[in-house]
Design a protein around this motif. Structure first.
Motif, PDB file in Angstrom:
ATOM      1  N   ASP A  76       0.834  -1.200   0.000  1.00  8.80           N
ATOM      2  CA  ASP A  76       0.000   0.000   0.000  1.00  8.80           C
ATOM      3  C   ASP A  76       0.872   1.255   0.000  1.00  8.80           C
ATOM      4  N   PHE A  77       0.223   2.395  -0.158  1.00 10.10           N
ATOM      5  CA  PHE A  77       0.919   3.661   0.002  1.00 10.10           C
ATOM      6  C   PHE A  77       1.362   3.786   1.465  1.00 10.10           C
ATOM      7  N   THR A  78       2.580   4.214   1.684  1.00  4.82           N
ATOM      8  CA  THR A  78       3.062   4.405   3.058  1.00  4.82           C
ATOM      9  C   THR A  78       2.877   5.840   3.520  1.00  4.82           C
ATOM     10  N   GLY A  79       2.555   6.726   2.607  1.00  2.00           N
ATOM     11  CA  GLY A  79       2.331   8.124   2.948  1.00  2.00           C
ATOM     12  C   GLY A  79       2.550   9.001   1.731  1.00  2.00           C
ATOM     13  N   ALA A  80       2.153  10.260   1.846  1.00  2.00           N
ATOM     14  CA  ALA A  80       2.335  11.208   0.749  1.00  2.00           C
ATOM     15  C   ALA A  80       2.342  12.619   1.295  1.00  2.00           C
ATOM     16  N   VAL A  81       2.900  13.524   0.510  1.00  4.83           N
ATOM     17  CA  VAL A  81       2.857  14.951   0.837  1.00  4.83           C
ATOM     18  C   VAL A  81       2.238  15.677  -0.344  1.00  4.83           C
ATOM     19  N   PHE A  82       1.224  16.467  -0.029  1.00  6.77           N
ATOM     20  CA  PHE A  82       0.546  17.270  -1.049  1.00  6.77           C
ATOM     21  C   PHE A  82       0.322  18.654  -0.468  1.00  6.77           C
ATOM     22  N   GLU A  83       0.821  19.671  -1.166  1.00  8.01           N
ATOM     23  CA  GLU A  83       0.726  21.056  -0.726  1.00  8.01           C
ATOM     24  C   GLU A  83       1.257  21.225   0.694  1.00  8.01           C
ATOM     25  N   GLY A  84       2.371  20.541   0.985  1.00  9.82           N
ATOM     26  CA  GLY A  84       3.039  20.680   2.276  1.00  9.82           C
ATOM     27  C   GLY A  84       2.427  19.888   3.411  1.00  9.82           C
ATOM     28  N   LYS A  85       1.335  19.176   3.155  1.00 13.73           N
ATOM     29  CA  LYS A  85       0.645  18.409   4.194  1.00 13.73           C
ATOM     30  C   LYS A  85       0.917  16.920   4.034  1.00 13.73           C
ATOM     31  N   TYR A 123      -0.053  13.056   4.299  1.00 10.48           N
ATOM     32  CA  TYR A 123      -1.219  12.168   4.273  1.00 10.48           C
ATOM     33  C   TYR A 123      -0.746  10.756   4.582  1.00 10.48           C
ATOM     34  N   GLY A 124      -1.279  10.176   5.667  1.00 11.29           N
ATOM     35  CA  GLY A 124      -0.946   8.804   6.007  1.00 11.29           C
ATOM     36  C   GLY A 124      -1.731   7.828   5.146  1.00 11.29           C
ATOM     37  N   PRO A 125      -1.435   6.527   5.276  1.00 13.35           N
ATOM     38  CA  PRO A 125      -2.149   5.524   4.461  1.00 13.35           C
ATOM     39  C   PRO A 125      -3.671   5.612   4.589  1.00 13.35           C
ATOM     40  N   GLY A 126      -4.151   6.003   5.754  1.00 16.89           N
ATOM     41  CA  GLY A 126      -5.601   6.090   5.956  1.00 16.89           C
ATOM     42  C   GLY A 126      -6.217   7.375   5.455  1.00 16.89           C
ATOM     43  N   ASP A 127      -5.388   8.291   4.977  1.00 15.25           N
ATOM     44  CA  ASP A 127      -5.893   9.584   4.517  1.00 15.25           C
ATOM     45  C   ASP A 127      -6.001   9.681   3.000  1.00 15.25           C
ATOM     46  N   PHE A 128      -5.668   8.607   2.295  1.00 11.32           N
ATOM     47  CA  PHE A 128      -5.595   8.688   0.835  1.00 11.32           C
ATOM     48  C   PHE A 128      -6.959   8.840   0.179  1.00 11.32           C
ATOM     49  N   ALA A 175      -9.033  11.080   0.742  1.00 10.34           N
ATOM     50  CA  ALA A 175      -9.198  12.503   0.434  1.00 10.34           C
ATOM     51  C   ALA A 175      -8.474  12.878  -0.846  1.00 10.34           C
ATOM     52  N   LEU A 176      -7.324  12.260  -1.098  1.00  8.98           N
ATOM     53  CA  LEU A 176      -6.567  12.537  -2.316  1.00  8.98           C
ATOM     54  C   LEU A 176      -7.225  11.890  -3.532  1.00  8.98           C
ATOM     55  N   GLU A 177      -7.745  10.694  -3.341  1.00  4.31           N
ATOM     56  CA  GLU A 177      -8.323   9.948  -4.462  1.00  4.31           C
ATOM     57  C   GLU A 177      -9.676  10.491  -4.900  1.00  4.31           C
ATOM     58  N   THR A 178     -10.333  11.249  -4.043  1.00  5.07           N
ATOM     59  CA  THR A 178     -11.659  11.777  -4.380  1.00  5.07           C
ATOM     60  C   THR A 178     -11.631  13.282  -4.655  1.00  5.07           C
ATOM     61  N   MET A 179     -10.447  13.856  -4.781  1.00  4.29           N
ATOM     62  CA  MET A 179     -10.363  15.278  -5.117  1.00  4.29           C
ATOM     63  C   MET A 179     -11.023  15.529  -6.468  1.00  4.29           C
ATOM     64  N   PRO A 180     -11.707  16.636  -6.631  1.00  6.37           N
ATOM     65  CA  PRO A 180     -12.334  16.924  -7.928  1.00  6.37           C
ATOM     66  C   PRO A 180     -11.288  17.204  -8.995  1.00  6.37           C
ATOM     67  N   THR A 181     -11.538  16.733 -10.190  1.00  4.72           N
ATOM     68  CA  THR A 181     -10.643  17.010 -11.306  1.00  4.72           C
ATOM     69  C   THR A 181     -10.929  18.404 -11.844  1.00  4.72           C
ATOM     70  N   ARG A 182     -10.092  18.861 -12.755  1.00  9.06           N
ATOM     71  CA  ARG A 182     -10.289  20.182 -13.354  1.00  9.06           C
ATOM     72  C   ARG A 182     -11.646  20.271 -14.068  1.00  9.06           C
ATOM     73  N   LEU A 183     -12.018  19.206 -14.781  1.00  9.65           N
ATOM     74  CA  LEU A 183     -13.286  19.217 -15.495  1.00  9.65           C
ATOM     75  C   LEU A 183     -14.464  19.281 -14.539  1.00  9.65           C
ATOM     76  N   GLU A 184     -14.344  18.586 -13.412  1.00  8.77           N
ATOM     77  CA  GLU A 184     -15.428  18.598 -12.433  1.00  8.77           C
ATOM     78  C   GLU A 184     -15.582  19.980 -11.801  1.00  8.77           C
ATOM     79  N   ILE A 185     -14.439  20.635 -11.534  1.00  9.78           N
ATOM     80  CA  ILE A 185     -14.492  21.984 -10.970  1.00  9.78           C
ATOM     81  C   ILE A 185     -15.097  22.953 -11.981  1.00  9.78           C
ATOM     82  N   TYR A 186     -14.714  22.769 -13.250  1.00 15.91           N
ATOM     83  CA  TYR A 186     -15.233  23.633 -14.319  1.00 15.91           C
ATOM     84  C   TYR A 186     -16.753  23.472 -14.445  1.00 15.91           C
ATOM     85  N   ALA A 187     -17.201  22.223 -14.394  1.00 15.99           N
ATOM     86  CA  ALA A 187     -18.635  21.971 -14.487  1.00 15.99           C
ATOM     87  C   ALA A 187     -19.373  22.567 -13.287  1.00 15.99           C
ATOM     88  N   LYS A 188     -18.741  22.505 -12.138  1.00 15.69           N
ATOM     89  CA  LYS A 188     -19.354  23.059 -10.932  1.00 15.69           C
ATOM     90  C   LYS A 188     -19.504  24.569 -11.048  1.00 15.69           C
TER      91      LYS A 188
END
Length: 218
Positions: free
Chosen positions: A147-156, A158-163, A165-178
């Motif tokens: 599994d993922f052991t961790g990640a850093v995104f925008e200085g924060k 993310y542990g294995p249990g926090d992924f 939030a990263l996997e469900t981030m809206p894509t550019r197209l989704e933000i545009y549609a919104k």
């Protein structure tokens, strides 16, 4: 009567004289000093090259994640690299070398996952979910526990249990549609969009400006 002086030849020494370039004088009782071997010199150069490669891949990097690769075969690793998008780079490097490259930078937040055997995923795109999904698919199809052991995104960090939030981030197209939906809907919807995180708002506005430019050029 003349006296004759006879000189007897001195015995030849069969010992090889010391080479001053291969040995250095030592003090009595101390261990002899040896110059670094070629192997250790090559190892040092390789480590420096690895650190340099990591620093290069940190340029324009949006997310850096560790993946436990213990038990993966060479074939599985090759298949994984083929499955990843071009916007990512997968590098195998020792934790100590990775930490040396990220020390003193915002990426240093990745320190909690500097244990075990890690492969490092560099994402050079703002579209985070599409960069992570190929590994999730690879993991599920082969029923891997790695599994993922961790990640850093925008200085924060993310542990294995926090992924999630990263996997469900809206894509550019989704933000545009919104945004388009907010512009066409009640004012309260637009207010909700403006109150979204600054990064999402910037991406939304950039996409909207690009859309207007494309329409004006037609």
């Amino acid at each position: 009567m003349e006296a004759t002086l006879v000189l007897s030849p001195s015995p030849l020494s069969l010992t090889r004289p010391a080479n001053p370039f291969l040995s250095l004088p030592t003090r009595p009782g101390s261990r002899p000093y040896r110059l670094p071997t070629i192997r250790s010199a090559i190892s040092r150069v390789k480590k420096e090259e690895t650190v340099s490669t990591i620093k290069t891949n940190l340029e324009n990097c949006y997310l850096l994640a560790g993946i436990s690769y213990k038990g993966l075969t060479v074939k599985q690793f090759q298949d994984l690299r083929k499955a990843l998008p071009d916007s990512t780079k997968l590098i195998v490097a020792k934790n100590t070398l990775v930490f040396k490259a990220i020390e003193g930078t915002p990426w240093e937040a990745l320190k909690p996952c500097m244990t075990g055997m890690n492969a490092w995923l560099f994402v050079h795109s703002e579209e985070i979910p599409p960069a992570i999904k190929p590994y999730r698919d690879f993991q599920r199809e082969r029923k891997l526990e790695n599994d993922f052991t961790g990640a850093v995104f925008e200085g924060k960090f993310y542990g294995p249990g926090d992924f999630k939030a990263l996997e469900t981030m809206p894509t550019r197209l989704e933000i545009y549609a919104k945004l388009l939906g907010s512009l066409k809907g009640p004012a309260s919807n637009l207010v909700g969009t403006i109150q979204a995180p600054a990064r999402e708002l910037v991406m939304t506005l950039q996409a909207y400006v690009q859309k207007l430019e494309e329409e004006s050029g037609q």
